[in-house]
Design an enzyme around this catalytic site. Structure first.
Site, PDB file in Angstrom:
ATOM      1  N   TYR A 297      55.700  97.528  55.815  1.00  0.00           N
ATOM      2  CA  TYR A 297      55.489  96.381  55.215  1.00  0.00           C
ATOM      3  C   TYR A 297      56.007  96.680  53.312  1.00  0.00           C
ATOM      4  O   TYR A 297      55.336  95.681  52.326  1.00  0.00           O
ATOM      5  CB  TYR A 297      54.008  96.843  54.817  1.00  0.00           C
ATOM      6  CG  TYR A 297      53.442  96.321  55.942  1.00  0.00           C
ATOM      7  CD1 TYR A 297      53.495  95.305  56.951  1.00  0.00           C
ATOM      8  CD2 TYR A 297      52.340  97.060  56.828  1.00  0.00           C
ATOM      9  CE1 TYR A 297      52.796  95.184  58.252  1.00  0.00           C
ATOM     10  CE2 TYR A 297      51.668  96.830  57.817  1.00  0.00           C
ATOM     11  CZ  TYR A 297      51.984  95.614  58.819  1.00  0.00           C
ATOM     12  OH  TYR A 297      51.391  95.364  60.200  1.00  0.00           O
TER      13      TYR A 297
ATOM     14  N   GLU B  81      48.267  98.447  69.429  1.00  0.00           N
ATOM     15  CA  GLU B  81      49.748  97.326  68.665  1.00  0.00           C
ATOM     16  C   GLU B  81      49.672  98.999  67.814  1.00  0.00           C
ATOM     17  O   GLU B  81      49.606  97.964  66.221  1.00  0.00           O
ATOM     18  CB  GLU B  81      49.868  96.298  68.450  1.00  0.00           C
ATOM     19  CG  GLU B  81      49.430  95.735  70.320  1.00  0.00           C
ATOM     20  CD  GLU B  81      49.281  94.009  69.766  1.00  0.00           C
ATOM     21  OE1 GLU B  81      49.937  93.641  70.879  1.00  0.00           O
ATOM     22  OE2 GLU B  81      48.764  93.959  68.745  1.00  0.00           O
TER      23      GLU B  81
ATOM     24  N   CYS C 154      61.112  88.229  37.052  1.00  0.00           N
ATOM     25  CA  CYS C 154      60.603  88.043  35.774  1.00  0.00           C
ATOM     26  C   CYS C 154      59.485  87.336  36.310  1.00  0.00           C
ATOM     27  O   CYS C 154      59.062  85.943  37.076  1.00  0.00           O
ATOM     28  CB  CYS C 154      61.766  86.662  35.752  1.00  0.00           C
ATOM     29  SG  CYS C 154      63.225  87.497  35.624  1.00  0.00           S
TER      30      CYS C 154
ATOM     31  N   TYR D 189      48.314  92.195  47.359  1.00  0.00           N
ATOM     32  CA  TYR D 189      46.577  92.767  48.092  1.00  0.00           C
ATOM     33  C   TYR D 189      46.320  94.078  47.050  1.00  0.00           C
ATOM     34  O   TYR D 189      45.231  94.501  46.970  1.00  0.00           O
ATOM     35  CB  TYR D 189      47.047  93.581  49.219  1.00  0.00           C
ATOM     36  CG  TYR D 189      48.112  92.734  50.452  1.00  0.00           C
ATOM     37  CD1 TYR D 189      47.078  91.803  51.051  1.00  0.00           C
ATOM     38  CD2 TYR D 189      49.069  93.847  50.801  1.00  0.00           C
ATOM     39  CE1 TYR D 189      47.912  91.190  51.902  1.00  0.00           C
ATOM     40  CE2 TYR D 189      49.520  93.024  51.816  1.00  0.00           C
ATOM     41  CZ  TYR D 189      49.415  91.691  52.305  1.00  0.00           C
ATOM     42  OH  TYR D 189      49.717  91.696  53.647  1.00  0.00           O
TER      43      TYR D 189
END
Ligand SMILES: *Cc1c(COP(=O)(O)O)cnc(C)c1O
Length: 432
Positions: A390, A289, A360, A333
């Site tokens: 992503y 996948e 902000c 991350y």
């Protein structure tokens, strides 16, 4: 540079054969670009390796969550892949794009009754069942509709792929799946086999993301096949499908590790065949996948510089017209990226600055300590490479910033795949 779809010509960055500075002028910034040929090339790498080395019926399934919009499903469908979908939204997008839903795999650790009804109504081929409640609910709802639904059971093999915790999902204490080690996964198989509206086709795991270690999928397969042998012993039942999930790593910067995906698929397929023989079970067909490795290097993002702030004796900032709203991955991350000043692509690098967005939020950093030409300033175009996965799919409207468009580039030609969000789009659901 980094990938073969990136070049520098006449001081400008070219992507998929197109001049990025011209594209920035034509479509405005921020702008996501996607290289159609690269997506197809990545799909074919998986397909040809599985066709060559894995049993008949094996296939790759594109994990939609990496980048989801109608056009991508058309490409993936044409290339013969399946699609992972994790929500009614992804199912609706796939179906609307004409994706053959029998090649759909419905993932997720909390599918509501409404989701289940919707997915059954759309004819999604497989449910990847995550928990006992889902098995009960799916059996009940499939029964109401008079269908027998094919399922895979998601289990956790207890593998830590040695990556970041946020993306390690195959460990025993994960929120996803049912643990093999505790005996609960075997209980779930018993439950699935007892349901008359469910047809258990196989088992599934997903150990995590950004895997470069070629051993990870072998270790996962070892646990999964051991589990398959236990299923055979206890229930006399052969699984037909072994789904090893996604997770192949992608190179974001020079010097980062790499993994030869076709070679690894060959290795995994040979291991699965050998081990199945040894255990006395039928060799299952394989599913992989991939998400990130299909689209990451097929995408880049273009921005326009607004200000360059040099805080004497401290640090420097280059601010752009996008930010964590279109690429939250550094904020989430601390992901690394390669950054190029697109209109001064071969200029000497002599300024170090954080590339920051317009939100902000002090954490709105696209990338810290980036090298820029000394004269970088307002109006210059900055490209962040390898943003195909992503980024768009994780984009938000924080600060009511509209999402950028996606422009598909193929052999130097460009067309809009997803329109830029308008200010009207932002208020269209506001009633009071
Ligand atoms: C995220 C995910 C994938 C895709 O992972 P990549 O790292 O993008 O290849 C595949 N399967 C499942 C179940 C996932 O959650």
């Amino acid at each position: 540079m980094l990938y073969d779809n990136i070049e520098i010509k006449n001081g400008r960055l070219y992507f998929a054969g197109a001049d990025t500075v011209e594209l920035a002028e034509k479509y405005g910034t921020p702008l996501y670009l996607m290289d159609e040929n690269k997506i197809r090339e990545r799909c074919r790498e998986y397909k040809s390796a599985l066709d060559a080395f894995a049993p008949e019926g094996s296939c790759a399934i594109y994990a939609s969550k990496a980048c989801c919009f109608g056009g991508i499903y058309k490409i993936v469908a044409e290339e013969g892949l399946g699609a992972d979908v994790v929500s009614a939204g992804e199912i609706f997008t796939a179906k609307s794009a004409g994706f053959p839903m029998e090649r759909g795999y419905f993932q997720g650790n909390n599918k509501t009754d409404e989701d289940i009804r919707f997915a059954l109504g759309c004819g999604v081929g497989y449910f990847v069942c995550d928990n006992f409640e889902e098995l009960d609910a799916l059996d009940r709802i499939a029964g109401e509709r008079g269908v027998v639904q094919k399922i895979l059971l998601r289990v956790t093999p207890g593998i830590d792929p040695h990556t970041y915790d946020e993306v390690a999902t195959g460990k025993v204490d994960s929120k996803f799946g049912i643990a093999v080690e505790t005996g609960q996964a075997l209980e779930a198989v018993k439950s699935a086999l007892s349901k008359k509206n469910l047809s258990l086709e196989g088992i599934h795991c997903h150990v995590g993301s950004m895997v470069f270690d070629s051993d990870v999928f072998i270790r996962a397969a070892a646990v999964m096949l051991g589990f398959a042998a236990e299923i055979k012993k206890v229930f006399g039942f052969d699984i037909k499908i072994l789904d090893l999930g996604g997770g192949y790593g992608v190179k974001y910067y020079e010097g980062q590790g790499e993994i030869d995906i076709p070679a690894n698929i060959k290795q995994v397929a040979e291991y699965v065949a050998g081990k199945s023989n040894e255990l006395g079970i039928k060799t299952p067909s394989l599913r992989l996948e991939p998400g990130r490795s299909i689209v990451a290097d097929a995408g880049i993002t273009l921005y326009t510089v607004g200000s360059v702030k040099k805080i004497t004796g401290y640090k420097n900032y280059v601010s752009i017209d996008g930010g964590m709203t279109d690429n939250p991955r550094y904020a989430l991350y601390e992901s690394r990226y390669t950054v190029v000043t697109a209109n001064k692509a071969d200029a000497e690098i002599d300024l170090t600055a954080d590339l920051v967005g317009r939100c902000c939020e002090s954490g709105d950093i696209i990338q810290p300590a980036v090298g820029f030409p000394a004269d970088i300033g307002r109006g210059d175009i900055v490209a962040v490479l390898t943003t195909g996965a992503y980024n768009y799919s994780m984009a938000s409207n924080y600060n009511r910033i509209p999402r950028p468009p996606i422009v598909m580039v193929k052999d130097g030609e460009s067309r809009v795949a997803v329109r830029r969000e308008s200010l009207e789009d932002l208020i269209k659901n506001d009633i009071l």
